[in-house]
Design a protein around this motif. Structure first.
Motif, PDB file in Angstrom:
ATOM      1  N   TYR A  38       0.851  -1.184   0.000  1.00  0.00           N
ATOM      2  CA  TYR A  38       0.000   0.000   0.000  1.00  0.00           C
ATOM      3  C   TYR A  38       0.890   1.239   0.000  1.00  0.00           C
ATOM      4  CZ  TYR A  38      -3.221  -3.459   2.089  1.00  0.00           C
ATOM      5  OH  TYR A  38      -3.971  -4.572   2.365  1.00  0.00           O
ATOM      6  N   ILE A  39       0.563   2.232  -0.816  1.00  0.00           N
ATOM      7  CA  ILE A  39       1.325   3.474  -0.860  1.00  0.00           C
ATOM      8  C   ILE A  39       0.410   4.637  -0.524  1.00  0.00           C
ATOM      9  CG2 ILE A  39       2.690   5.051  -2.301  1.00  0.00           C
ATOM     10  CD1 ILE A  39       3.599   2.616  -3.907  1.00  0.00           C
ATOM     11  N   ASN A  40       0.720   5.317   0.579  1.00  0.00           N
ATOM     12  CA  ASN A  40       0.014   6.510   1.052  1.00  0.00           C
ATOM     13  C   ASN A  40      -1.457   6.280   1.384  1.00  0.00           C
ATOM     14  OD1 ASN A  40       2.293   8.170   1.037  1.00  0.00           O
ATOM     15  ND2 ASN A  40       2.017   8.723  -1.108  1.00  0.00           N
ATOM     16  N   GLU A  41      -1.842   5.035   1.559  1.00  0.00           N
ATOM     17  CA  GLU A  41      -3.146   4.692   2.139  1.00  0.00           C
ATOM     18  C   GLU A  41      -3.112   3.222   2.525  1.00  0.00           C
ATOM     19  OE1 GLU A  41      -7.721   3.893   0.876  1.00  0.00           O
ATOM     20  OE2 GLU A  41      -6.775   5.634  -0.042  1.00  0.00           O
ATOM     21  N   TYR A  42      -3.116   2.949   3.825  1.00  0.00           N
ATOM     22  CA  TYR A  42      -3.106   1.558   4.273  1.00  0.00           C
ATOM     23  C   TYR A  42      -4.486   0.950   4.025  1.00  0.00           C
ATOM     24  CZ  TYR A  42      -0.799  -2.222   6.735  1.00  0.00           C
ATOM     25  OH  TYR A  42      -0.182  -3.412   7.048  1.00  0.00           O
ATOM     26  N   PHE A  43      -4.499  -0.333   3.629  1.00  0.00           N
ATOM     27  CA  PHE A  43      -5.701  -1.062   3.228  1.00  0.00           C
ATOM     28  C   PHE A  43      -6.316  -0.503   1.939  1.00  0.00           C
ATOM     29  CE2 PHE A  43      -6.198  -1.914   7.997  1.00  0.00           C
ATOM     30  CZ  PHE A  43      -5.564  -3.136   7.918  1.00  0.00           C
ATOM     31  N   ALA A  44      -5.501   0.141   1.096  1.00  0.00           N
ATOM     32  CA  ALA A  44      -6.006   0.611  -0.194  1.00  0.00           C
ATOM     33  C   ALA A  44      -6.395  -0.579  -1.065  1.00  0.00           C
ATOM     34  CB  ALA A  44      -4.943   1.455  -0.904  1.00  0.00           C
ATOM     35  N   GLY A  45      -7.333  -0.336  -1.970  1.00  0.00           N
ATOM     36  CA  GLY A  45      -7.743  -1.395  -2.884  1.00  0.00           C
ATOM     37  C   GLY A  45      -9.070  -1.996  -2.478  1.00  0.00           C
ATOM     38  N   GLY A  46      -9.385  -3.146  -3.082  1.00  0.00           N
ATOM     39  CA  GLY A  46     -10.655  -3.815  -2.820  1.00  0.00           C
ATOM     40  C   GLY A  46     -10.621  -5.221  -3.361  1.00  0.00           C
ATOM     41  N   ILE A  47     -11.779  -5.762  -3.671  1.00  0.00           N
ATOM     42  CA  ILE A  47     -11.867  -7.147  -4.130  1.00  0.00           C
ATOM     43  C   ILE A  47     -11.128  -7.336  -5.455  1.00  0.00           C
ATOM     44  CG2 ILE A  47     -14.058  -6.761  -5.333  1.00  0.00           C
ATOM     45  CD1 ILE A  47     -12.847  -9.967  -3.518  1.00  0.00           C
ATOM     46  N   GLU A  48     -10.906  -6.268  -6.192  1.00  0.00           N
ATOM     47  CA  GLU A  48     -10.225  -6.378  -7.485  1.00  0.00           C
ATOM     48  C   GLU A  48      -8.739  -6.668  -7.340  1.00  0.00           C
ATOM     49  OE1 GLU A  48     -13.571  -3.359  -7.571  1.00  0.00           O
ATOM     50  OE2 GLU A  48     -11.800  -3.692  -6.308  1.00  0.00           O
ATOM     51  N   VAL A  49      -8.165  -6.433  -6.158  1.00  0.00           N
ATOM     52  CA  VAL A  49      -6.708  -6.503  -5.971  1.00  0.00           C
ATOM     53  C   VAL A  49      -6.329  -7.834  -5.311  1.00  0.00           C
ATOM     54  CG1 VAL A  49      -4.702  -5.388  -4.936  1.00  0.00           C
ATOM     55  CG2 VAL A  49      -6.650  -4.003  -5.691  1.00  0.00           C
ATOM     56  N   PRO A  50      -5.478  -8.643  -5.948  1.00  0.00           N
ATOM     57  CA  PRO A  50      -5.085  -9.926  -5.346  1.00  0.00           C
ATOM     58  C   PRO A  50      -4.450  -9.749  -3.976  1.00  0.00           C
ATOM     59  CG  PRO A  50      -4.478  -9.875  -7.658  1.00  0.00           C
ATOM     60  CD  PRO A  50      -4.936  -8.480  -7.304  1.00  0.00           C
TER      61      PRO A  50
ATOM     62  N   LYS B 273      -8.900 -12.988  -3.874  1.00  0.00           N
ATOM     63  CA  LYS B 273      -9.355 -11.722  -4.445  1.00  0.00           C
ATOM     64  C   LYS B 273      -8.835 -11.570  -5.870  1.00  0.00           C
ATOM     65  CE  LYS B 273      -9.153  -8.147  -1.673  1.00  0.00           C
ATOM     66  NZ  LYS B 273      -8.655  -7.175  -0.664  1.00  0.00           N
ATOM     67  N   GLY B 274      -9.449 -10.673  -6.610  1.00  0.00           N
ATOM     68  CA  GLY B 274      -9.065 -10.471  -7.990  1.00  0.00           C
ATOM     69  C   GLY B 274      -9.384 -11.667  -8.868  1.00  0.00           C
ATOM     70  N   LEU B 275      -9.087 -11.540 -10.151  1.00  0.00           N
ATOM     71  CA  LEU B 275      -9.337 -12.635 -11.080  1.00  0.00           C
ATOM     72  C   LEU B 275      -8.415 -13.815 -10.822  1.00  0.00           C
ATOM     73  CD1 LEU B 275      -9.905 -10.666 -14.407  1.00  0.00           C
ATOM     74  CD2 LEU B 275     -11.628 -11.640 -12.869  1.00  0.00           C
ATOM     75  N   VAL B 276      -7.232 -13.546 -10.256  1.00  0.00           N
ATOM     76  CA  VAL B 276      -6.279 -14.631 -10.022  1.00  0.00           C
ATOM     77  C   VAL B 276      -6.840 -15.660  -9.047  1.00  0.00           C
ATOM     78  CG1 VAL B 276      -5.063 -13.506  -8.090  1.00  0.00           C
ATOM     79  CG2 VAL B 276      -3.836 -15.101  -9.580  1.00  0.00           C
ATOM     80  N   ALA B 277      -7.769 -15.264  -8.178  1.00  0.00           N
ATOM     81  CA  ALA B 277      -8.345 -16.200  -7.206  1.00  0.00           C
ATOM     82  C   ALA B 277      -9.068 -17.352  -7.886  1.00  0.00           C
ATOM     83  CB  ALA B 277      -9.309 -15.468  -6.273  1.00  0.00           C
ATOM     84  N   LEU B 278      -9.601 -17.112  -9.069  1.00  0.00           N
ATOM     85  CA  LEU B 278     -10.319 -18.165  -9.786  1.00  0.00           C
ATOM     86  C   LEU B 278      -9.415 -19.336 -10.139  1.00  0.00           C
ATOM     87  CD1 LEU B 278     -12.301 -15.752 -12.100  1.00  0.00           C
ATOM     88  CD2 LEU B 278     -13.331 -17.192 -10.340  1.00  0.00           C
ATOM     89  N   GLN B 279      -8.118 -19.077 -10.267  1.00  0.00           N
ATOM     90  CA  GLN B 279      -7.192 -20.143 -10.647  1.00  0.00           C
ATOM     91  C   GLN B 279      -7.123 -21.247  -9.592  1.00  0.00           C
ATOM     92  OE1 GLN B 279      -3.413 -18.321 -11.556  1.00  0.00           O
ATOM     93  NE2 GLN B 279      -4.320 -16.932 -13.063  1.00  0.00           N
ATOM     94  N   SER B 280      -7.362 -20.889  -8.333  1.00  0.00           N
ATOM     95  CA  SER B 280      -7.315 -21.897  -7.269  1.00  0.00           C
ATOM     96  C   SER B 280      -8.444 -22.913  -7.399  1.00  0.00           C
ATOM     97  CB  SER B 280      -7.414 -21.221  -5.899  1.00  0.00           C
ATOM     98  OG  SER B 280      -6.303 -20.380  -5.673  1.00  0.00           O
ATOM     99  N   TYR B 281      -9.510 -22.532  -8.081  1.00  0.00           N
ATOM    100  CA  TYR B 281     -10.705 -23.369  -8.136  1.00  0.00           C
ATOM    101  C   TYR B 281     -10.923 -23.996  -9.514  1.00  0.00           C
ATOM    102  CZ  TYR B 281     -11.276 -20.953  -3.779  1.00  0.00           C
ATOM    103  OH  TYR B 281     -11.040 -20.458  -2.517  1.00  0.00           O
ATOM    104  N   THR B 282      -9.924 -23.863 -10.386  1.00  0.00           N
ATOM    105  CA  THR B 282     -10.025 -24.473 -11.711  1.00  0.00           C
ATOM    106  C   THR B 282      -8.773 -25.300 -11.999  1.00  0.00           C
ATOM    107  OG1 THR B 282      -9.050 -22.516 -12.775  1.00  0.00           O
ATOM    108  CG2 THR B 282     -11.456 -22.635 -12.658  1.00  0.00           C
TER     109      THR B 282
END
Length: 500
Positions: A453-465, A478-487
């Motif tokens: 995180y840069i200049n805001e701790y806990f920045a981001g959301g579900i889009e960020v791995p 989180k993010g699209l990369v999370a789908l790889q664990s389930y395929t």
């Protein structure tokens, strides 16, 4: 007119409980009593008093849940991705409609302030919405094998998945694992922590009402030993997503190894929040306070180490300590600024770390003691604490406390700050506060952590791995990369016969 949240809060403090709380497993689309009939109390950390009983699951209950999930897997895995996404989207809408009840129950069960629980429920709804949109966008590839061949890949669901949910963010963690699993066509069995079982049960039932077929998402409650262990070691479970401590996580690794089951581990952290000499101190103070005192510091990715340039050390620590002293302590349902710790056992653990630090002569800038709700004299609370100028190898720096305890480390320059940041066995997240773009991205490049995180701790959301390195675990959620664990990828190569 009184809001739904206010009505529920009034009901709880008038009666000592809430009506309609689940007390059974959710298996195969129905509420199911525990096979052996046992019950476990769940406690309100703000009062230290039990307010409900829930099912004490055993291996028999787990076996039933796995059997129905395995039975449901074929049809769910072959359902149209568009249809899976539509169900997840309806779940997101339902969760928003019922957000007030979910948030009150989450606050009551975990202890966290109601406003934080409301944010968690909103985030969970957004998670289901995000993966609803991803469900029909998981595409395979084609391979350039030449004119006489056709090569392509298919993303298949891995099968039955198990989700071990921690007590610090029950609904958030459940959503970020279960939503991508369902989007990918997997079935799921969740085992929530025994101190925070309720919102996972409510979520499983809500998903069924949203249209999820019976058996696709199940919830079994109970202790880790009685219910969690037989779940992760079950031979029909093909993937485990686990969030928890390093010792338990290593035990899960050993348990899944004989079945060659895939695994995502999100374990502990001792994350640094670095403030360089040129940083905006107003911004940095806000970041430090949120990073360590949200959810009373019970966050794997909490900024539990403040690494500060010596030039601004004194001024920053003084301001952080002053803000910490001003945090209002109280029951979560009263929207206090700092809520209780989740259990009396965990409070004792956190207090033990602080007492040991005091016995070693470390400087406690503020806090340092257990306390209670000022309004009632009850509950499992610890003062917001700042321990200053802690040596790099001290246990307060090296070990995860998981409470409202900030360790301050003094850096001489950027290189020294980097060495301190990488100076533990963890690598989950890190925060950097500076006006220097180059310095920020040098440090982001060189810090060993899964998220910066840069200049805001806990920045981001579900889009960020999200996920860690080293003893903070492996795999990403989180993010699209999370789908790889389930395929799993199936490749097909076909020779095309020449015509004539």
């Amino acid at each position: 007119m009184m809001s739904v949240s206010a009505q529920l809060v009034e009901e709880y403090f008038a009666s000592g409980t809430l009506t309609g709380l689940p007390d059974k497993h959710f298996i195969g689309g129905s509420w199911v009593a525990p096979a052996q009939g046992g019950k476990i109390p769940t406690f309100d950390p703000g009062t230290g008093r039990a307010f409900h009983d829930f099912a004490a699951g055993t291996a028999e209950d787990v076996a039933q849940a796995v059997a129905v999930a395995k039975s449901a897997q074929r049809d769910w895995g072959r359902a149209k991705a568009l249809d899976r996404g539509a169900i997840l989207y309806r779940a997101a809408m339902l969760l928003r409609q019922e957000a007030a009840r979910f948030a009150v129950v989450e606050s009551l069960d975990s202890g966290k302030p109601l406003q934080e629980a409301e944010g968690d429920v909103a985030g969970a709804a957004r998670t289901f919405e995000y993966y609803a949109g991803a469900a029909d966008k998981m595409q395979g590839d084609t391979f350039p094998l030449g004119a006489d061949y056709l090569g392509y890949s298919i993303n298949e669901p891995v099968g039955v998945t198990a989700h071990i949910i921690p007590w610090n963010f029950p609904i958030s963690t459940a959503a970020r694992g279960i939503a991508p699993a369902l989007a990918a066509g997997c079935t799921a069995i969740a085992k929530p922590a025994e101190t925070t079982p309720l919102t996972m049960l409510m979520l499983a039932e809500l998903l069924h009402r949203a249209g999820l077929p019976a058996g696709v998402c199940n919830a079994v409650t109970g202790t880790g030993q009685a219910a969690g262990a037989p779940l992760v070691s079950h031979p029909d479970v093909r993937h485990v997503t686990f969030t928890g401590s390093v010792p338990t996580g290593t035990g899960v690794m050993q348990a899944v190894a004989p079945n060659v089951t895939s695994l995502v581990l999100e374990l502990g952290g001792k994350s640094p929040l670095i403030v360089l000499g040129d940083a905006d101190l107003d911004q940095a103070v806000d970041g430090v306070i949120g990073a360590i005192y949200e959810n009373a510091g019970q966050i794997c990715s909490a900024g539990s180490r403040l690494i500060v340039d010596r030039r601004v050390h004194g001024a920053l620590v003084e301001r952080v300590a002053e803000r910490a002293r001003g945090l209002q302590i109280g029951h979560g349902l009263h929207r206090a600024m700092l809520g209780p710790l989740n259990s009396d056992a965990h409070l004792a653990k956190v207090a033990g770390f602080v007492e040991d630090a005091r016995s070693r002569g470390l400087s406690i800038a503020t806090g340092g003691a257990t306390t209670t709700d000022p309004a009632t004299g009850a509950g499992w609370f610890h003062e917001p604490t700042v321990i200053d100028a802690v040596p790099a190898l001290d246990p307060i720096v090296q070990q995860e406390i998981f409470g409202p305890v900030l360790a301050v480390q003094v850096a001489e320059d950027e290189d020294h700050a980097l060495d301190l940041a990488n100076g533990t066995e963890f690598g989950l997240v890190a925060g950097i506060y500076t006006r220097d773009f180059d310095a920020a991205h040098r440090m982001a490049r060189d810090i060993d952590a899964g998220q910066i995180y840069i200049n805001e701790y806990f920045a981001g959301g579900i889009e960020v791995p999200f996920g860690g390195n080293r003893k903070s675990g492996f795999g990403r959620e989180k993010g699209l990369v999370a789908l790889q664990s389930y395929t799993r990828v199936k490749s097909v190569a076909a020779r095309i016969a020449s015509h004539g």
